[in-house]
Design a protein around this motif. Structure first.
Motif, PDB file in Angstrom:
ATOM      1  N   TRP A 132       8.599 -13.131   3.780  1.00  0.00           N
ATOM      2  CA  TRP A 132       7.753 -12.918   4.968  1.00  0.00           C
ATOM      3  C   TRP A 132       7.522 -11.424   5.188  1.00  0.00           C
ATOM      4  O   TRP A 132       6.417 -11.016   5.552  1.00  0.00           O
ATOM      5  N   ALA A 133       8.554 -10.613   4.945  1.00  0.00           N
ATOM      6  CA  ALA A 133       8.410  -9.175   5.159  1.00  0.00           C
ATOM      7  C   ALA A 133       7.328  -8.598   4.250  1.00  0.00           C
ATOM      8  O   ALA A 133       6.561  -7.718   4.655  1.00  0.00           O
ATOM      9  N   THR A 134       7.247  -9.072   3.014  1.00  0.00           N
ATOM     10  CA  THR A 134       6.209  -8.597   2.096  1.00  0.00           C
ATOM     11  C   THR A 134       4.821  -8.936   2.621  1.00  0.00           C
ATOM     12  O   THR A 134       3.910  -8.104   2.615  1.00  0.00           O
ATOM     13  N   LEU A 135       4.651 -10.165   3.093  1.00  0.00           N
ATOM     14  CA  LEU A 135       3.348 -10.599   3.611  1.00  0.00           C
ATOM     15  C   LEU A 135       3.003  -9.871   4.911  1.00  0.00           C
ATOM     16  O   LEU A 135       1.869  -9.420   5.105  1.00  0.00           O
ATOM     17  N   GLY A 136       3.999  -9.765   5.803  1.00  0.00           N
ATOM     18  CA  GLY A 136       3.753  -9.091   7.079  1.00  0.00           C
ATOM     19  C   GLY A 136       3.483  -7.612   6.904  1.00  0.00           C
ATOM     20  O   GLY A 136       2.621  -7.041   7.580  1.00  0.00           O
ATOM     21  N   SER A 137       4.202  -6.977   5.985  1.00  0.00           N
ATOM     22  CA  SER A 137       3.996  -5.552   5.743  1.00  0.00           C
ATOM     23  C   SER A 137       2.615  -5.295   5.168  1.00  0.00           C
ATOM     24  O   SER A 137       1.930  -4.334   5.546  1.00  0.00           O
ATOM     25  N   ALA A 138       2.162  -6.162   4.249  1.00  0.00           N
ATOM     26  CA  ALA A 138       0.823  -6.003   3.682  1.00  0.00           C
ATOM     27  C   ALA A 138      -0.248  -6.183   4.753  1.00  0.00           C
ATOM     28  O   ALA A 138      -1.253  -5.459   4.771  1.00  0.00           O
ATOM     29  N   TRP A 139      -0.041  -7.134   5.660  1.00  0.00           N
ATOM     30  CA  TRP A 139      -0.985  -7.336   6.769  1.00  0.00           C
ATOM     31  C   TRP A 139      -1.055  -6.077   7.625  1.00  0.00           C
ATOM     32  O   TRP A 139      -2.144  -5.622   7.987  1.00  0.00           O
TER      33      TRP A 139
END
Length: 623
Positions: free
Chosen positions: A255-262
């Motif tokens: 989730w951190a990877t997806l949230g950080s990219a967002w």
């Protein structure tokens, strides 16, 4: 001076990095640009100016419009002049410092010029803003008179727990769907259509694997691409090395990877808007504020904010248009505090499963990435949720053995994670599959030729005959060369995995007939950089061909300046070197350039003059 001429002169004097930044910010394409005049025309083009103006906020538009009005009334204004005019039109005090900040923000966009602390917008910018009211866009009075909407509605304290729980459920569902997406494109890339979008058969395949509707496939694919988990290569969507590594991380880290990219791809202006509203509803109130702040934004701003708020809901950054606890931390403090908060909300991972007599495997919760990846290599996923289920079959065991597993290693792994031991039917299936594995062998032809690069063979001639006539394998073009052997023009890895996916007990072998393990290599790799960026290459080309030091290049530059003045019908002061070395200035309205001579109307003397270009020492706007 005409916009094109003054812009071309300015561009020649600018730093290369500043020109490149302005071209990128203004979306100026380098195609078709041959010299600085072409580039100047692209910058002063009305359509290009309209595009960049629609992306400016209300205060910046007010400053630009005021510059145009004051310039027409009394010449280029200073920051203090602008502050006085804007304060008089609005119900608040506007400072000169605020005006200077706004001017600095658009100076790099080449919408205005500054000289001795006074600002002048280009004619094309002033004309474009002046035409706005006729198209329903705001005038200066509209830009300064309208006040900001009321503050957004705060999220009630009693709703926070519900919002966080709902956000965590959506985040888990998104992570699950994207995991299935990556596994599916790793197994078989998804073809991208030339007109955009994934081919329908591949969209249906992905939707089925992800347990989502067809429309959601493109949304999840965009989220995965933004995070660098998938990429297009040779016309197809494929998993990247980052995507393969992502699947081995914990649910919270995924989730951190997806949230950080967002968050990282969030435009600065939208990030600031959302950062100020970490505890307020984002719905119609946010849209209303954005419509006020970007009065000419239109569909462009709607699409931007719509895409990011949609993905925020998808990833659990918001829930029902209200920021979750992790979402608020992400916007205010960054990804690490947000990851900790989201990990605490996500379901706990488990490492134990139930092995059933019907050959199914039931996980009582989300499995750790290590266990899930290993289990998927020897079983097929049947359902994916908080409690997932898998099924072991002969074909799935064959697939595992093709990757290097043995009956002993499979039983050892299953025994280490099972809460119910290893049921007898499962033990029998693994033993039976192991004994049959390798009945079909695939290898590379030792002397490859255009019509044969690989082969399959088996002691069971009937099995080879079945494979050759199997319609699912017809694309391999097998040619039977003997009773127990057939050859294909495709390489070994293509033949092996296609036959394996068709559920035949195939094993890869080397030249000595020893079984070897193969691994699918279907990751997209970054395309190598083929030279400099097109914009940087253009600027370098313009510098090499546009400097005035050389006689020929200086002559060409003079002609382009004169052509621009003729096109704009702009009077010039033309300085001519006389035979005795003195300079004489003529006030001319140029009419043509031909045969190495400039022709123009001298209104003071009421005559037509013809001047040799070789004698012209310089030109400047007539005073």
């Amino acid at each position: 001076m005409s916009d094109t001429l003054s812009m071309a002169t300015r561009l020649r004097a600018m730093d290369d990095a500043a020109i490149a930044a302005a071209m990128r910010a203004r979306d100026i394409s380098p195609s078709g640009i041959k010299d600085f005049f072409d580039l100047a025309e692209a910058f002063v083009d009305r359509a290009s100016i309209q595009q960049i103006l629609t992306r400016r906020d209300r205060e910046t538009l007010a400053v630009l419009t005021a510059i145009g009005q004051l310039t027409e009334e009394a010449g280029p204004p200073s920051a203090a002049d602008l502050a006085t005019r804007l304060s008089a039109l609005s119900d608040r005090e506007v400072s000169a410092a605020s005006v200077s900040d706004r001017v600095a923000a658009v100076a790099g966009l080449l919408l205005l010029d500054e000289e001795s602390g006074r600002f002048a917008a280009y004619d094309s910018v002033r004309d474009q803003l002046r035409s706005w009211p006729a198209f329903g866009l705001p005038s200066l009075a509209d830009l300064t008179a309208a006040s900001a909407p009321a503050a957004l509605e705060p999220v009630p304290d009693v709703d926070h727990r519900f919002i966080d729980r709902l956000g965590a459920e959506r985040a888990f569902a998104a992570i699950t769907a994207i995991t299935e997406l990556l596994l599916e494109v790793e197994r078989e890339p998804a073809r991208q259509l030339a007109k955009g979008g994934v081919a329908l058969p591949d969209s249906k395949r992905l939707a089925h694997a992800m347990s989502v509707d067809l429309e959601s496939v493109a949304v999840f694919l965009a989220v995965a691409e933004r995070a660098g988990l998938v990429a297009r290569q040779t016309g197809s969507w494929m998993i990247t090395e980052n995507g393969s590594a992502w699947m081995l991380r914990s649910t919270g880290a995924r989730w951190a990877t997806l949230g950080s990219a967002w968050f990282e791809r969030l435009p600065i202006d939208i990030r600031a808007l959302l950062g100020e509203r970490t505890h307020a509803l984002w719905g119609s109130g946010l849209r209303g504020y954005i419509d006020w702040l970007y009065p000419a934004g239109g569909d462009w701003m709607d699409e931007r904010i719509g895409a990011y708020t949609r993905d925020a809901e998808l990833l659990g950054i918001t829930a029902n248009q209200a920021p979750t606890g992790p979402g608020s931390l992400l916007l205010a403090d960054g990804i690490r505090p947000a990851e900790e908060a989201m990990t605490a909300l996500l379901p706990a991972e488990v490492e134990q499963v139930y092995l059933q007599h019907d050959l199914s495997v039931v996980a009582p919760g989300p499995l750790t990435p290590r266990v899930d990846a290993r289990l998927r290599s020897l079983a097929d996923v049947e359902s994916r949720a908080l409690a997932s289920s898998y099924r072991v079959s002969t074909s799935s065991v064959n697939r595992a053995m093709a990757s290097g597993e043995t009956a002993e290693s499979i039983l050892e792994f299953l025994g280490s994670i099972s809460l119910t031991g290893i049921p007898q039917p499962l033990d029998y299936l693994i033993g039976e599959a192991s004994s049959r594995y390798g009945q079909v062998r695939a290898g590379s032809v030792t002397d490859p030729r255009p019509d044969a690069r690989s082969y399959i063979r088996s002691d069971d001639e009937l099995l080879i005959g079945t494979i050759v006539v199997d319609q699912n394998l017809s694309s391999l073009g097998f040619e039977r060369t003997s009773g127990n052997r057939a050859e294909s023009r495709f390489p070994l890895d293509v033949v092996f995995w296609t036959v394996s996916d068709a559920r035949y007990p195939v094993a890869a072998e080397d030249a000595d007939g020893e079984i070897v393990a193969l691994r699918r290599q279907r990751t997209a790799r970054p395309a190598p950089a083929d030279g400099p960026h097109p914009i940087d290459a253009l600027i370098e080309r313009l510098r090499l061909g546009g400097e005035p030091e050389g006689e020929e290049t200086g002559h060409a530059w003079l002609i382009r300046q004169l052509d621009a003045a003729i096109k704009a019908k702009m009077p010039l002061t033309v300085s001519v070197t006389m035979p005795n070395g003195t300079l004489v200035d003529y006030q001319l309205e140029p009419t043509s350039v031909a045969g190495g001579r400039l022709r123009g109307r001298d209104n003071r003397a009421a005559i037509e003059r013809t001047l040799p270009l070789s004698r012209i020492a310089g030109i400047s706007p007539a005073k």
